[in-house]
Every structure is written in C-alpha cells, then in structure tokens.
Design a protein around this motif. Structure first.
Motif, PDB file in Angstrom:
ATOM      1  N   ARG A 160      26.686  51.175  46.012  1.00 59.89           N
ATOM      2  CA  ARG A 160      25.949  51.697  44.870  1.00 59.89           C
ATOM      3  C   ARG A 160      26.162  50.825  43.642  1.00 59.89           C
ATOM      4  NH1 ARG A 160      21.680  54.527  43.062  1.00 59.89           N
ATOM      5  NH2 ARG A 160      22.081  55.337  41.010  1.00 59.89           N
ATOM      6  N   ASP A 204      25.089  51.348  39.757  1.00 59.62           N
ATOM      7  CA  ASP A 204      24.482  52.319  38.842  1.00 59.62           C
ATOM      8  C   ASP A 204      23.546  51.655  37.844  1.00 59.62           C
ATOM      9  OD1 ASP A 204      25.941  54.257  40.137  1.00 59.62           O
ATOM     10  OD2 ASP A 204      27.467  54.432  38.575  1.00 59.62           O
ATOM     11  N   GLY A 217      20.559  51.875  40.579  1.00 60.55           N
ATOM     12  CA  GLY A 217      20.068  52.861  39.618  1.00 60.55           C
ATOM     13  C   GLY A 217      19.174  52.284  38.538  1.00 60.55           C
TER      14      GLY A 217
END
Length: 178
Positions: free
Chosen positions: A113, A115, A134
C-alpha cells in the motif's frame, strides 16, 4: 495535512552530489557507500540498497544509486525516494506518503500500500492493482532511439561536478566536505 515531498527530495539530492578528488582520476573509483541515520528516524544511503526490514518503522527512506526495498510488515511514515534506483514494495509493506523513483521503477504488488502518490520518472510504474495507491499514479518516460531521455537527463544532472557537505547532527565541529 500531509507534509510536502520537498524536504525528502532535498535530502536525496544532497546525497546525490558526488565528491570529487583534486585531480581527475584516470581509473574509475568504486562507488562510495554512505549511510545516514537521521535522529528523526529517517534513513538514507548512497551507492547501495536500503532495505527496510519486517517490523521496522522509519520516517523517510532515501537511496541514491541504489534501491529502496520495503519488506512485508515494514512501514515508512512519510516518503520513499530512489534516485537512479528502484522503489520495491513487498506484499504487506506500507508507505504512508509518496513513493518516488527518479531514473528507475516503482513496484507496488497486490497487498502492498502507498497512501500517497506513486511516481516513476525515467522508469516504469508497476502496479498489480491501481487501487493500492491512494494518490496519483504518474509514470513519465521519454524514449528516443531506444534511449530513455528522462533517465539520461537525471543521470547527467547528478553526475555534474559538484561538492557535497555532510553534516553530523550530533557534533557540528566534525563537519567535513567529502
């Protein structure tokens, strides 16, 4: 509000400026290996890979002429930057800020991940799933006759004859030009 990427890039650029000897060398010198652990929890290296191990938590991670590898279970609180290297996340790794490679690629596999933004300048952005990033996903590369012009520009800018000044936060009396 997130902290801007500029301080991290300034740290990376300060490590990217190689030291020069007084006389030009006739044979190539081996790459210098410099590792800086900053008091605030950031880590940076030059001429080697920076590996953030499982369970480790760092503020920023910067590699010049090397890769930044974030292992499963590792967390980078802000940004990961590789100059003339790759940013490689393993499944289960997390970057709370941006992942940036200048002259290399950014790899975000399924289960990893980022962000913030994922940016590859002069390289490739390799995402298994776009939703694992993200922020924005930027991949800028310009090839001409099989040569990546962005990567060449970055290398040329970093290879310019410049001087680097490394500061030791604990004792400023030992500062030296390298």
């Amino acid at each position: 509000m997130r902290r801007p990427l500029l301080p991290t890039l300034l740290l990376a650029c300060s490590l990217a400026l190689p030291a020069l000897a007084a006389e030009p060398a006739k044979t190539p010198k081996p790459a210098k290996r410099i590792c800086v652990n900053v008091k605030d929890g950031s880590r940076s290296v030059q001429g080697t890979d920076l590996v953030i191990e499982p369970g480790e938590k760092v503020k920023d991670a910067v590699a010049v002429d090397g890769d930044v590898i974030v292992k499963k279970g590792a967390v980078v609180d802000n940004d990961v930057v590789a100059i003339r290297g790759r940013v490689i996340l393993e499944a289960g790794a997390r970057v709370k800020g941006d992942a940036v490679s200048m002259g290399g690629e950014v790899r975000v596999p399924t289960g990893a991940r980022v962000d913030g933004n994922a940016t590859a300048l002069g390289g490739k952005l390799k995402l298994d799933k776009p939703e694992d990033v993200g922020g924005e996903r930027v991949n800028f590369s310009l090839e001409f006759n099989g040569e990546d012009l962005v990567k060449k520009f970055i290398s040329k800018a970093l290879d310019e004859d410049q001087k680097c000044h490394i500061l030791d936060d604990e004792d400023d009396s030992d500062d030296k030009d390298v």
